[in-house]
Design an enzyme around this catalytic site. Structure first.
Site, PDB file in Angstrom:
ATOM      1  CG  ASN A   1      -1.994   1.060   1.139  1.00 31.21           C
ATOM      2  OD1 ASN A   1      -1.873   2.014   0.382  1.00 31.21           O
ATOM      3  ND2 ASN A   1      -3.037   0.919   1.927  1.00 31.21           N
ATOM      4  CG  ASP A   2       1.714   3.077   3.641  1.00 27.36           C
ATOM      5  OD1 ASP A   2       0.641   3.590   3.257  1.00 27.36           O
ATOM      6  OD2 ASP A   2       1.902   2.650   4.783  1.00 27.36           O
TER       7      ASP A   2
END
Lengths: 479, 104
Positions: A405-406
């Site tokens: 995600n990040d």
């Protein structure tokens, strides 16, 4: 061995003492050489064995050649006690290292780091009463060894618990102040012991308080740190253990211990810096834990996430030329590495060029994704580092984001107000199509909305990574 | 100022060792491919088990005529340090073995 072969500054020295020092030199060289080989893929395994041989040499020669200040060697009874202790540790360590599942690797590395830290703390604890309080240097290194070793021990145990899912992150704002207060307390006791004027043997009460407070600090210091910051903490704790061992080396004036400890300390520090750079954050920022703070300016935008059906996804993938898989911690959690490899092989058999894009801080320890995928037999020539794959992203037909995600969050590039602004990411958004596999609609560890998931070219496949991949594999097979 | 210089001269050998070891550590490790981050960390971790020498010296010269705190804690220090050494090297080898087999 007891034959005196010469004198130095008026003090005679024996054959045994000379041989011992020589073996320490050899051990130190083996450590350096081993570590050097460990940093190249072809020679890494040999490097590990060479470093191990250095350790064995240092252990054996100490046992048989070491003499205390009175010139007395180690008695036979003591040698037996030492050999039995080493035997117990070896069997236990060997057994744990061989039987623990490969996916539990991050925990295991933390656990072994903890035991090393504890050993350093114990050695310092036991040596302190023998030190002369007027020998400031000796008192200083002993206490430093105790404090750093204790922090490395309790901190690594907490990291172990977190990685094993036994301990949850505690991220209360007050922790920051409690930690600073504890650190000041450690320093205060430390200074008090140095200037109290009491003899070291009279300071046992203070010594145990210092031990206890340091242990507590280690616990509370790692407690609020989690998720994507784990690789930083783990390498930091690793360097602590090295420094603690070096401190003990100063107690005994033992060059092999000093060199070995500092080497590890330096290596751990570099890895820590590398991990921090990979997130574009300072070490202080990681320790204080600024993530999950204020809302980012882009958060309000949102949008709709567009789902993709399994059949659409399988057709899209099967008729692509270039596919890049971007794995993240979600892949490790779901234990989906084996089915992921099945997935990439299946696509390769259809003539698709499949590669993996590895972000330096993907997962929970430095290099986590590499170990995970290696366990599933993915050849490492297929694993491409972030900086090498990014220029290729615009030519990629499909970027498959699995549980990351990040590390693919475009806010890092285009939202200066975001907490992850400036963090280097894998440019998944530049691919022609993006398929994101994630468990739910939640945010990543950093708690930041990810615009990539709402993009025009992005399609989502919700569910556990393992289930999604399995379903996708059978769908592609039935095409 | 003078005190610092006195300190430096007194411990010059040790200071040389420290300075060069730090430099060596940085030189040897930098530019490691990320594939090797975990094994390198774990191998370095095993080297930090060099504290075992401290444990051996401690227990080696301990009084064994009766069971003392020093002896018991010393034995624990050796056991923990060996766990670090043996476990660290074995687990690193296991990891690298995994990397190795798919080179072909």
């Amino acid at each position: 061995m007891d034959k005196i072969i010469g004198t130095l500054n008026g003090t005679p020295f024996t054959m045994g003492e000379t041989l011992l020092q020589f073996s320490y030199l050899l051990a130190a060289l083996l450590f350096v050489y081993g570590l050097k080989l460990l940093s190249h893929p072809e020679t890494a395994r040999r490097g590990n064995i060479i470093a191990g041989a250095g350790m064995l040499l240092a252990m054996i020669s100490t046992m048989f050649l070491h003499k205390n200040a009175d010139g007395q060697g180690i008695a036979l009874t003591n040698i037996w006690i030492i050999i039995i202790s080493i035997g117990i540790g070896t069997v236990l360590g060997w057994y744990i290292a061989r039987t623990v599942k490969m996916t539990a690797m991050p925990q295991l590395v933390s656990f072994f780091n903890a035991t090393g830290g504890l050993a350093s703390a114990l050695v310092a604890l036991l040596e302190f009463p023998h030190a002369d309080i007027h020998d400031v240097r000796l008192v200083l290194v002993t206490l430093l060894g105790l404090v750093i070793g204790s922090i490395a021990f309790s901190g690594s145990m907490i990291a172990y618990g977190k990685l094993d899912g036994k301990i949850k992150d505690i991220r209360a704002g007050i922790m920051k102040y409690v930690n600073i207060a504890l650190l000041i307390l450690v320093l205060a006791i430390f200074v008090y012991m140095l200037v109290s004027g009491k003899n070291t043997s009279e300071l046992s009460w203070e010594l145990y308080v210092l031990f206890g407070v340091s242990l507590l600090y280690g616990v509370l210091f790692v407690m609020p740190i989690g998720g994507a910051d784990m690789p930083v903490v783990i390498s930091l704790l690793n360097s602590f253990t090295g420094i603690a061992a070096a401190m003990a080396g100063f107690i005994y004036n033992n060059q092999a211990m000093i060199l070995g400890g500092i080497l590890v300390g330096a290596a751990g520090s570099i890895l820590t810096v590398l991990m921090c750079n990979a997130m574009n954050r300072s070490l202080l920022n990681v320790i204080v834990g600024a993530f999950g703070g204020g809302p980012s300016s882009a958060e309000a935008e949102g949008g709709t996430m567009k789902e993709i059906t399994l059949s659409d996804a399988s057709i899209l993938l099967s008729y692509s030329q270039n596919v890049v898989i971007i794995p993240g911690y979600g892949l490790a959690v779901a234990q989906a590495q084996h089915v992921c490899h099945e997935f990439d092989q299946l696509l390769a058999s259809k003539g698709v060029n499949v590669r993996y894009a590895i972000h330096p801080v993907a997962g929970r320890m430095p290099g986590h994704m590499n170990v995970l995928l290696a366990e599933a037999d993915v050849p490492y020539s297929q694993l491409v580092e972030m900086d090498d794959i990014n220029p290729d992203m615009p030519n990629t037909d499909v970027a498959v984001v699995i549980g990351a995600n990040d590390t693919v969050n475009t806010a890092a590039i285009d939202d200066p107000g975001s907490p992850i602004a400036g963090m280097p990411i894998i440019h998944a958004h530049e691919a022609k199509n993006i398929i994101v596999m994630k468990r739910g609609r939640g945010k990543g560890y950093a708690g930041i909305e990810n615009q990539l998931f709402f993009g025009e070219k992005t399609r989502l496949l919700f569910g556990n990574a393992k289930d999604s991949l399995q379903a996708l594999v059978s769908e592609i097979k039935s095409l | 100022m003078e005190q610092i210089l006195v300190y430096f001269y007194t411990y010059k050998e040790v200071i040389f060792v420290i300075a060069l070891s730090i430099f060596l550590g940085i030189e040897v490790i930098s530019h490691v491919p990320s594939v090797l981050h975990t094994p390198l960390m774990s191998g370095a971790n095993a080297i930090s088990g060099v504290i075992i020498i401290g444990g051996i010296i401690l227990v080696g010269h301990a009084d064994t005529s009766h069971i003392s705190t020093e002896l018991v804690l010393g034995v624990f220090a050796i056991i923990f340090a060996t766990l670090n050494v043996a476990g660290g090297f074995v687990v690193t080898d296991r990891m690298l073995e995994m990397f190795k087999k798919k080179k072909k």
